[in-house]
Design a protein around this motif. Structure first.
Motif, PDB file in Angstrom:
ATOM      1  N   ILE A   1       0.849  -1.193   0.000  1.00 49.26           N
ATOM      2  CA  ILE A   1       0.000   0.000   0.000  1.00 49.26           C
ATOM      3  C   ILE A   1       0.881   1.239   0.000  1.00 49.26           C
ATOM      4  O   ILE A   1       2.033   1.212   0.453  1.00 49.26           O
ATOM      5  CB  ILE A   1      -0.952   0.035   1.221  1.00 49.26           C
ATOM      6  CG1 ILE A   1      -0.166  -0.024   2.536  1.00 49.26           C
ATOM      7  CG2 ILE A   1      -1.962  -1.096   1.149  1.00 49.26           C
ATOM      8  CD1 ILE A   1      -1.018   0.167   3.768  1.00 49.26           C
ATOM      9  N   ASN A   2       0.351   2.339  -0.514  1.00 48.81           N
ATOM     10  CA  ASN A   2       1.124   3.574  -0.586  1.00 48.81           C
ATOM     11  C   ASN A   2       0.789   4.544   0.541  1.00 48.81           C
ATOM     12  O   ASN A   2       1.555   5.452   0.817  1.00 48.81           O
ATOM     13  CB  ASN A   2       0.894   4.262  -1.935  1.00 48.81           C
ATOM     14  CG  ASN A   2       1.451   3.434  -3.081  1.00 48.81           C
ATOM     15  OD1 ASN A   2       2.499   2.821  -2.947  1.00 48.81           O
ATOM     16  ND2 ASN A   2       0.733   3.383  -4.179  1.00 48.81           N
ATOM     17  N   GLU A   3      -0.351   4.362   1.164  1.00 50.30           N
ATOM     18  CA  GLU A   3      -0.728   5.226   2.272  1.00 50.30           C
ATOM     19  C   GLU A   3      -1.100   4.353   3.459  1.00 50.30           C
ATOM     20  O   GLU A   3      -1.817   3.377   3.328  1.00 50.30           O
ATOM     21  CB  GLU A   3      -1.919   6.107   1.873  1.00 50.30           C
ATOM     22  CG  GLU A   3      -2.186   7.197   2.872  1.00 50.30           C
ATOM     23  CD  GLU A   3      -3.185   8.209   2.346  1.00 50.30           C
ATOM     24  OE1 GLU A   3      -4.070   8.594   3.111  1.00 50.30           O
ATOM     25  OE2 GLU A   3      -3.089   8.587   1.165  1.00 50.30           O
TER      26      GLU A   3
ATOM     27  N   ASN B   1       2.814   6.679  10.093  1.00 50.66           N
ATOM     28  CA  ASN B   1       3.233   7.758   9.206  1.00 50.66           C
ATOM     29  C   ASN B   1       4.593   7.392   8.627  1.00 50.66           C
ATOM     30  O   ASN B   1       5.468   6.906   9.354  1.00 50.66           O
ATOM     31  CB  ASN B   1       3.358   9.075   9.980  1.00 50.66           C
ATOM     32  CG  ASN B   1       2.029   9.514  10.556  1.00 50.66           C
ATOM     33  OD1 ASN B   1       1.081   9.722   9.824  1.00 50.66           O
ATOM     34  ND2 ASN B   1       1.961   9.618  11.866  1.00 50.66           N
ATOM     35  N   ALA B   2       4.755   7.628   7.338  1.00 47.55           N
ATOM     36  CA  ALA B   2       6.036   7.372   6.693  1.00 47.55           C
ATOM     37  C   ALA B   2       6.761   8.697   6.513  1.00 47.55           C
ATOM     38  O   ALA B   2       6.166   9.703   6.118  1.00 47.55           O
ATOM     39  CB  ALA B   2       5.810   6.696   5.337  1.00 47.55           C
ATOM     40  N   PHE B   3       8.058   8.701   6.827  1.00 44.77           N
ATOM     41  CA  PHE B   3       8.863   9.908   6.720  1.00 44.77           C
ATOM     42  C   PHE B   3      10.134   9.620   5.940  1.00 44.77           C
ATOM     43  O   PHE B   3      10.659   8.509   5.959  1.00 44.77           O
ATOM     44  CB  PHE B   3       9.252  10.431   8.114  1.00 44.77           C
ATOM     45  CG  PHE B   3       8.083  10.859   8.950  1.00 44.77           C
ATOM     46  CD1 PHE B   3       7.437  12.065   8.710  1.00 44.77           C
ATOM     47  CD2 PHE B   3       7.628  10.049   9.976  1.00 44.77           C
ATOM     48  CE1 PHE B   3       6.357  12.454   9.486  1.00 44.77           C
ATOM     49  CE2 PHE B   3       6.547  10.430  10.751  1.00 44.77           C
ATOM     50  CZ  PHE B   3       5.910  11.634  10.508  1.00 44.77           C
ATOM     51  N   GLU B   4      10.619  10.669   5.272  1.00 46.49           N
ATOM     52  CA  GLU B   4      11.908  10.607   4.601  1.00 46.49           C
ATOM     53  C   GLU B   4      12.772  11.712   5.197  1.00 46.49           C
ATOM     54  O   GLU B   4      12.387  12.876   5.195  1.00 46.49           O
ATOM     55  CB  GLU B   4      11.740  10.822   3.095  1.00 46.49           C
ATOM     56  CG  GLU B   4      13.038  10.772   2.319  1.00 46.49           C
ATOM     57  CD  GLU B   4      12.811  10.981   0.835  1.00 46.49           C
ATOM     58  OE1 GLU B   4      12.751   9.975   0.107  1.00 46.49           O
ATOM     59  OE2 GLU B   4      12.682  12.142   0.417  1.00 46.49           O
ATOM     60  N   ILE B   5      13.932  11.340   5.708  1.00 42.44           N
ATOM     61  CA  ILE B   5      14.864  12.296   6.290  1.00 42.44           C
ATOM     62  C   ILE B   5      16.008  12.484   5.304  1.00 42.44           C
ATOM     63  O   ILE B   5      16.638  11.508   4.876  1.00 42.44           O
ATOM     64  CB  ILE B   5      15.423  11.780   7.634  1.00 42.44           C
ATOM     65  CG1 ILE B   5      14.279  11.564   8.627  1.00 42.44           C
ATOM     66  CG2 ILE B   5      16.464  12.748   8.194  1.00 42.44           C
ATOM     67  CD1 ILE B   5      14.701  10.856   9.903  1.00 42.44           C
ATOM     68  N   THR B   6      16.270  13.720   4.941  1.00 39.59           N
ATOM     69  CA  THR B   6      17.401  14.031   4.075  1.00 39.59           C
ATOM     70  C   THR B   6      18.568  14.439   4.968  1.00 39.59           C
ATOM     71  O   THR B   6      18.415  15.264   5.863  1.00 39.59           O
ATOM     72  CB  THR B   6      17.053  15.188   3.113  1.00 39.59           C
ATOM     73  OG1 THR B   6      15.884  14.829   2.367  1.00 39.59           O
ATOM     74  CG2 THR B   6      18.197  15.481   2.165  1.00 39.59           C
ATOM     75  N   TYR B   7      19.717  13.833   4.729  1.00 41.93           N
ATOM     76  CA  TYR B   7      20.895  14.146   5.524  1.00 41.93           C
ATOM     77  C   TYR B   7      22.133  14.085   4.643  1.00 41.93           C
ATOM     78  O   TYR B   7      22.079  13.631   3.502  1.00 41.93           O
ATOM     79  CB  TYR B   7      21.024  13.173   6.704  1.00 41.93           C
ATOM     80  CG  TYR B   7      21.375  11.758   6.315  1.00 41.93           C
ATOM     81  CD1 TYR B   7      22.675  11.286   6.458  1.00 41.93           C
ATOM     82  CD2 TYR B   7      20.411  10.890   5.811  1.00 41.93           C
ATOM     83  CE1 TYR B   7      23.003   9.983   6.100  1.00 41.93           C
ATOM     84  CE2 TYR B   7      20.735   9.593   5.457  1.00 41.93           C
ATOM     85  CZ  TYR B   7      22.026   9.147   5.604  1.00 41.93           C
ATOM     86  OH  TYR B   7      22.357   7.860   5.245  1.00 41.93           O
ATOM     87  N   THR B   8      23.250  14.573   5.149  1.00 40.88           N
ATOM     88  CA  THR B   8      24.515  14.448   4.419  1.00 40.88           C
ATOM     89  C   THR B   8      25.403  13.466   5.173  1.00 40.88           C
ATOM     90  O   THR B   8      25.436  13.453   6.403  1.00 40.88           O
ATOM     91  CB  THR B   8      25.239  15.798   4.280  1.00 40.88           C
ATOM     92  OG1 THR B   8      25.388  16.375   5.568  1.00 40.88           O
ATOM     93  CG2 THR B   8      24.460  16.741   3.383  1.00 40.88           C
ATOM     94  N   ASN B   9      26.099  12.643   4.412  1.00 41.26           N
ATOM     95  CA  ASN B   9      26.979  11.648   5.040  1.00 41.26           C
ATOM     96  C   ASN B   9      28.336  12.277   5.387  1.00 41.26           C
ATOM     97  O   ASN B   9      28.523  13.498   5.254  1.00 41.26           O
ATOM     98  CB  ASN B   9      27.099  10.391   4.174  1.00 41.26           C
ATOM     99  CG  ASN B   9      27.878  10.617   2.892  1.00 41.26           C
ATOM    100  OD1 ASN B   9      28.523  11.650   2.692  1.00 41.26           O
ATOM    101  ND2 ASN B   9      27.835   9.644   2.002  1.00 41.26           N
TER     102      ASN B   9
END
Length: 197
Positions: free
Chosen positions: A13-15, A20-28
């Motif tokens: 399923i997409n929802e 809740n689904a989250f995407e965290i943007t970070y730098t390595n």
């Protein structure tokens, strides 16, 4: 023993309704931008407070209940839909709004086992699966009283109470599916991991 709960279908399923689904943007470490995905029962505000302000929250309790002689631990054998089989674990559950960890552990223990829990102490909130979720739980320690019954059990749960002594713990850990957190507690309580002796 076959569960009365029955899996009918598995689908992507997409929802999500409860997560809740989250995407965290970070730098390595070398400055490259990366993405990390996680799910949470909580919202974006809470996640930001954890990530940016280092705030600590608790989502629920695992209940480690023994008799007064500390020879037996209450565990449950629960059919988990996510595994499609019975898993052995200690009773656990989510905190209702406004509850203390003592109230959560007492309520959840009664609901899952039909017995009473005498709260003694709890651990600080710790991550349950930090690679997948920001959920944190506290381990509540104390004593059990009464006889098991399923009068408080939800119709969505298939649970049997098991009183585990050292001999049974050895058997369960070698032959059954036991949740990792419960396995570690049993190994420690009954001094079963020869690596630490």
């Amino acid at each position: 023993m076959k569960s009365k709960l029955t899996i009918k279908n598995v689908a992507k399923i997409n929802e999500l309704k409860y997560l809740n689904a989250f995407e965290i943007t970070y730098t390595n470490r070398v400055g490259a931008e990366k993405k990390w995905e996680l799910v949470s029962r909580q919202g974006l505000d809470r996640l930001k407070k954890e990530l940016y302000d280092n705030q600590i929250f608790s989502d629920g309790a695992m209940i480690f209940a023994t008799n007064r002689q500390k020879t037996h631990v209450v565990m449950i054998r629960e059919y988990r839909v996510s595994a499609g089989k019975y898993i052995y674990m200690v009773p656990a559950g989510l905190t209702d709004p406004g509850e203390t960890i003592e109230q959560t552990s007492t309520r959840e223990f009664l609901e899952e086992t039909g017995m009473h829990f005498e709260f003694v102490k709890s651990s600080p909130p710790r991550y349950s699966s930090v690679g997948l979720s920001n959920e944190r739980v506290e381990v509540a320690y104390g004593y059990f009283h009464g006889e098991p019954n399923d009068e408080q059990l939800s119709v969505d749960e298939d649970v049997q109470v098991v009183f585990v002594d050292k001999e049974m713990a050895i058997k369960l850990l070698s032959t059954e599916d036991v949740s990792i957190r419960t396995a570690l507690l049993l190994e420690h309580f009954f001094d079963l991991n020869e690596f630490f002796v």
